[in-house]
Scaffold this motif. Structure first.
Motif, PDB file in Angstrom:
ATOM      1  N   GLY A  36      10.648   6.591 -31.500  1.00 33.03           N
ATOM      2  CA  GLY A  36       9.847   7.797 -31.287  1.00 33.03           C
ATOM      3  C   GLY A  36      10.577   9.034 -31.793  1.00 33.03           C
ATOM      4  O   GLY A  36       9.997   9.892 -32.459  1.00 33.03           O
ATOM      5  N   LEU A  37      11.883   9.112 -31.497  1.00 33.91           N
ATOM      6  CA  LEU A  37      12.659  10.269 -31.932  1.00 33.91           C
ATOM      7  C   LEU A  37      12.757  10.317 -33.453  1.00 33.91           C
ATOM      8  O   LEU A  37      12.670  11.388 -34.052  1.00 33.91           O
ATOM      9  CB  LEU A  37      14.065  10.219 -31.326  1.00 33.91           C
ATOM     10  N   LEU A  38      12.910   9.141 -34.070  1.00 34.87           N
ATOM     11  CA  LEU A  38      13.022   9.113 -35.528  1.00 34.87           C
ATOM     12  C   LEU A  38      11.715   9.588 -36.159  1.00 34.87           C
ATOM     13  O   LEU A  38      11.721  10.321 -37.152  1.00 34.87           O
ATOM     14  CB  LEU A  38      13.365   7.693 -35.985  1.00 34.87           C
ATOM     15  N   ARG A  39      10.584   9.209 -35.545  1.00 33.91           N
ATOM     16  CA  ARG A  39       9.292   9.636 -36.092  1.00 33.91           C
ATOM     17  C   ARG A  39       9.158  11.154 -36.000  1.00 33.91           C
ATOM     18  O   ARG A  39       8.765  11.822 -36.949  1.00 33.91           O
ATOM     19  CB  ARG A  39       8.151   8.946 -35.341  1.00 33.91           C
ATOM     20  N   ARG A  40       9.537  11.702 -34.846  1.00 34.17           N
ATOM     21  CA  ARG A  40       9.463  13.160 -34.686  1.00 34.17           C
ATOM     22  C   ARG A  40      10.420  13.855 -35.646  1.00 34.17           C
ATOM     23  O   ARG A  40      10.115  14.892 -36.221  1.00 34.17           O
ATOM     24  CB  ARG A  40       9.797  13.545 -33.253  1.00 34.17           C
ATOM     25  N   LEU A  41      11.611  13.268 -35.813  1.00 37.35           N
ATOM     26  CA  LEU A  41      12.572  13.843 -36.741  1.00 37.35           C
ATOM     27  C   LEU A  41      12.002  13.853 -38.150  1.00 37.35           C
ATOM     28  O   LEU A  41      12.137  14.843 -38.881  1.00 37.35           O
ATOM     29  CB  LEU A  41      13.880  13.024 -36.696  1.00 37.35           C
ATOM     30  N   GLY A  42      11.324  12.771 -38.535  1.00 39.80           N
ATOM     31  CA  GLY A  42      10.715  12.709 -39.860  1.00 39.80           C
ATOM     32  C   GLY A  42       9.684  13.808 -40.052  1.00 39.80           C
ATOM     33  O   GLY A  42       9.695  14.514 -41.068  1.00 39.80           O
ATOM     34  N   VAL A  43       8.819  13.989 -39.054  1.00 36.02           N
ATOM     35  CA  VAL A  43       7.783  15.022 -39.146  1.00 36.02           C
ATOM     36  C   VAL A  43       8.435  16.404 -39.271  1.00 36.02           C
ATOM     37  O   VAL A  43       8.078  17.204 -40.145  1.00 36.02           O
ATOM     38  CB  VAL A  43       6.856  14.950 -37.912  1.00 36.02           C
TER      39      VAL A  43
END
Lengths: 728, 55
Positions: free
Chosen positions: A102-109
């Motif tokens: 989840g954190l990686l997805r938010r970081l990507g965005v």
């Protein structure tokens, strides 16, 4: 041995007629292993997928249902030289993995938004000093808002929700100033854009979010990795239990598949994998893993047995229970709850920093606003300047300062054989000034060792070893292992509780209790010298010998103790074992402070007494009786052979036969804490330099962006210095 | 400056495609094994006689 493991517990149907199995594989450490395993297993017909995960040392297999027996994979891997065991992801690991993703997805965005906004910001910055039309600038600002507002609303959620829950609990954490900074910066930028102003801080806000998310992700990923490795270790122990599937039929199943109420068979030489109560049979059991006591105890129907108990003489039937009625376990759970509550009050370095930081920053911003108002500036300009102060001080570097060091340090610890269980373990281990060791299983190795091999002729040892192969008694097993015996003698009978006997070269041959072999005098001689030893006697015709079997100290225990003392750390032994045994170990290691026959309650009392004297204690222990003390101590470590409960409460688990990882943990943690403090100071210095510029009202979005990324990079580079591994 | 009418939407669309690509790669598990991925990139291809690369 693993050929008779029942795999059905681990097989998952994936639809389309395929079956999925996860294996933890020991020894995968390079690309060569990965290619070799994948290539070999995918040549098996009907296998649709074999994929190695090198990071976690795991192998995921899929094949057509019913076409292949899973044992084939394990055997094939054994031929290639790898030990493999089925495993199941536990809930904690699944949760950590989901959070990391989840954190990686938010970081990507956030990162993509930051990059795209930068593309719009640079024309505005250069346009402000050349000839950009105000309409064009406004258009670019609106575009930035269009990208940043939804991106920030999505990717900054972890900060918002954590800040909200802290405020609800009437506390402050690092996320409160972060959230305030982000919200104010975005709100001001929108208002400024509406008013056609020159500066908007969309880029700074989203960049801040991206940097902070990177810090969070590093932290989370480190936790996920430790969990995965701990899961592998649990699988590699390959604990099985023999379960009654009907009143007369038994089956070997993985320990994880045992439910409360199941009846389990325990034979001599087996280690119990579940907690439960004896319903049938009598036996001597070795509870040293649980209580630290090395002398065997007797269990009868009604007695409680715990996972880790070694059965020595008789066969037992045990009913598995979730909450055992055993008083020991009850008492330990109660002590444990109490101790864990105390530990949760520990304030991490980052929290302590943010408690200081938030009020100072917010007061500075408020004073800036009031100052400018008093100076005669307009209300609008004063607020803009105050918000600029908040943006420039937003704890970008602070958010990275600690996770970056932790990630690097935990990598270094991983290399030295230490796995961290708790996120704040490094900080707490670094602060300790006294180590309390448990003796049995911690300073000593869990396996038995023959102490007087040198006094017995080689051919006798070899013969005794071959005879010992016929016995399942753990002490006999130790002799067989040390003699390197492989071929058992023919026609040997076992007398339960006494030993084994038969004929060899026409003369009677016996191995077992001293009285069984008529060697009581030899045994007493050994026991006078070494009261801790178990004596096994051997007779062949008229000649008699006695083996002293005992637990051996870890090979480097004495060096580690000396090194710890040299570092200024006091060392103490607190054990549940008998006094002579503990005294002997303490004297061998040169430890002056030791206590024997200590109950779990007294272990906690001793730790609390030390706390009152101002000591910070690192408890190193493995038994169930150590679990409350492990939780009560400032920091704690367990060997990987420890009971489940001890491993779960310890801050760190160490691998291997040596004690050196304990020393490495203290050294690396101390260095890491030093770097964390340095990083916090770097962040402070950056603020001291940048805040006056902000207070003076000179900060442009360009300066904010440069300062923010500059300070983050410096802190990251400093963290990498923790990589220099300690020579262990 | 009319060129902005094309360039800005084009730039934003490209950025968005990049983001979608990242989300897709995340979802298909490409970040699950970073150590392994580093080695897979330089691993030798298998001989042509085999049925393609092992997946």
């Amino acid at each position: 041995m693993h050929a008779d493991i029942d795999f059905s517990h681990y097989l998952k149907k994936t639809g389309a007629g395929l079956v999925h199995l996860d294996l933890a594989v020991e020894g995968i450490n390079c690309a060569g292993c990965m290619a070799k395993i994948e290539r070999n297993l995918s040549t098996i017909p009907d296998v649709t997928s074999a994929r190695v995960n090198l990071t976690d040392s795991r192998l995921a297999l899929e094949w057509k249902a019913g076409a292949v027996d899973p044992t084939l994979f394990v055997n094939r891997l054994a031929e290639l030289g790898y030990k493999a065991y089925p495993f199941e992801r536990d809930d904690a690991e699944t949760l950590e993995a989901r959070r990391a993703q989840g954190l990686l997805r938010r970081l990507g965005v956030a990162a993509f938004a930051a990059m795209n906004v930068m593309m719009l910001s640079i024309p505005v910055w250069s346009g402000n000093v050349s000839d950009m039309l105000p309409e064009q600038r406004d258009f670019f600002h609106w575009l930035s808002a269009l990208i940043v507002l939804p991106a920030a609303a999505y990717s900054a959620q972890p900060f918002f929700s954590s800040a909200l829950s802290a405020l609800r609990a009437r506390g402050v954490n690092m996320d409160v100033p972060i959230s305030i900074g982000i919200v104010l910066a975005l709100a001001m930028s929108v208002i400024e854009t509406i008013n056609h102003a020159e500066h908007a801080y969309f880029d700074a806000a989203i960049m801040l979010i991206a940097f902070l998310l990177a810090g969070r992700y590093l932290d989370q990923n480190m936790r996920r990795r430790t969990r995965a490795f701990a899961g592998n270790l649990a699988a590699l122990k390959a604990e099985t239990a023999t379960k009654f599937i009907s009143p007369t039929e038994i089956k070997t199943v993985p320990a994880a598949a045992i439910r409360p109420g199941d009846i389990v068979l325990l034979r001599p030489g087996e280690r119990c994998a579940v907690d439960g109560n004896v319903i049938e049979g009598r036996s001597e059991v070795d509870q040293s893993l649980i209580t630290g006591e090395t002398l065997p105890a007797m269990v009868t129907p009604g007695s409680a047995v715990f996972a880790g108990t070694l059965v020595r003489s008789g066969t037992l039937r045990v009913r598995a229970s979730a909450a055992s009625g055993g008083t020991l376990l009850d008492e330990i759970s109660r002590l444990l709850d109490h101790a864990l509550q105390a530990r949760s009050r520990y304030l991490r370095l980052a929290e302590r920093a943010s408690r200081l930081y938030a009020p100072v920053v917010h007061a500075t911003a408020l004073l800036t606003m009031l100052g400018w108002l008093a100076w005669g500036a307009s209300f609008h300009d004063s607020i803009v300047t105050a918000i600029a102060v908040l943006i420039i001080t937003c704890p970008c570097a602070l958010g990275l300062a600690i996770p970056a060091v932790q990630t690097v340090a935990s990598g270094a610890l991983f290399g030295s054989g230490v796995l961290l269980n708790a996120g704040d373990a490094i900080e707490r281990i670094a602060e300790i000034d006294r180590v309390i060791f448990d003796k049995t299983g911690t300073l000593t190795l869990p396996e038995l060792d023959v102490a007087n091999l040198a006094e017995i002729p080689d051919d006798v040892v070899r013969l005794a070893g071959r005879l010992a192969l016929s016995s399942r008694h753990p002490v006999a097993a130790a002799i067989a292992r040390y003699a390197g015996a492989a071929s058992p003698l023919p026609d040997i009978q076992e007398e339960p509780g006494q030993g084994v006997h038969g004929l060899h070269d026409g003369r009677p041959i016996r191995l077992g209790r001293p009285s069984f072999c008529g060697a009581d005098d030899l045994a007493n001689e050994i026991l006078c010298r070494d009261p801790e030893a178990s004596v096994v006697a051997f007779s062949h015709g008229e000649s008699r010998y006695a083996f002293a079997v005992r637990q051996r100290l870890r090979p480097d225990a004495a060096e580690v103790v000396t090194d710890l003392v040299r570092m200024g750390v006091a060392v103490e032994i607190v054990s549940g074992d008998r006094e002579p045994a503990v005294r002997l170990a303490a004297e061998t290691l040169g430890v002056h402070e030791w206590r024997a026959e200590v109950s779990p309650v007294d272990k906690i009392d001793r730790i609390e007494e030390l706390v009152r004297q101002g000591c910070k204690v690192l408890m190193v222990g493995d038994g169930l009786n150590d679990a409350p003390a492990l939780a009560a101590a400032h920091a704690s470590m367990s060997p990987v052979t420890a009971t489940h409960m001890s491993q779960a409460v310890a801050d760190a688990v160490f691998l291997g036969e040596r004690l050196a990882p304990v020393l490495a943990a203290v050294k690396v943690s101390r260095k890491a804490l030093r770097l964390m403090r340095q990083n916090l100071w770097l962040a402070v210095v950056y603020n001291v330099l940048a805040v006056p510029i902000a207070i003076a009202g000179l900060v442009t979005p360009l300066i904010a962006a440069a300062a923010m990324s500059g300070s983050s990079v410096i802190v990251m580079l400093n963290a990498l210095r923790a990589r220099a591994r300690e020579a262990v | 400056m009319e060129v902005l009418v094309f360039l800005v939407p084009l730039a934003l669309a490209l950025g968005f495609v990049g983001l979608l690509g990242f989300l897709w790669s995340l979802k298909s598990g490409q970040y699950d094994d970073l150590d392994g991925a580093a080695w897979r990139a330089i691993a030798d291809d298998e001989p042509a006689s085999d049925q393609g690369r092992s997946r």
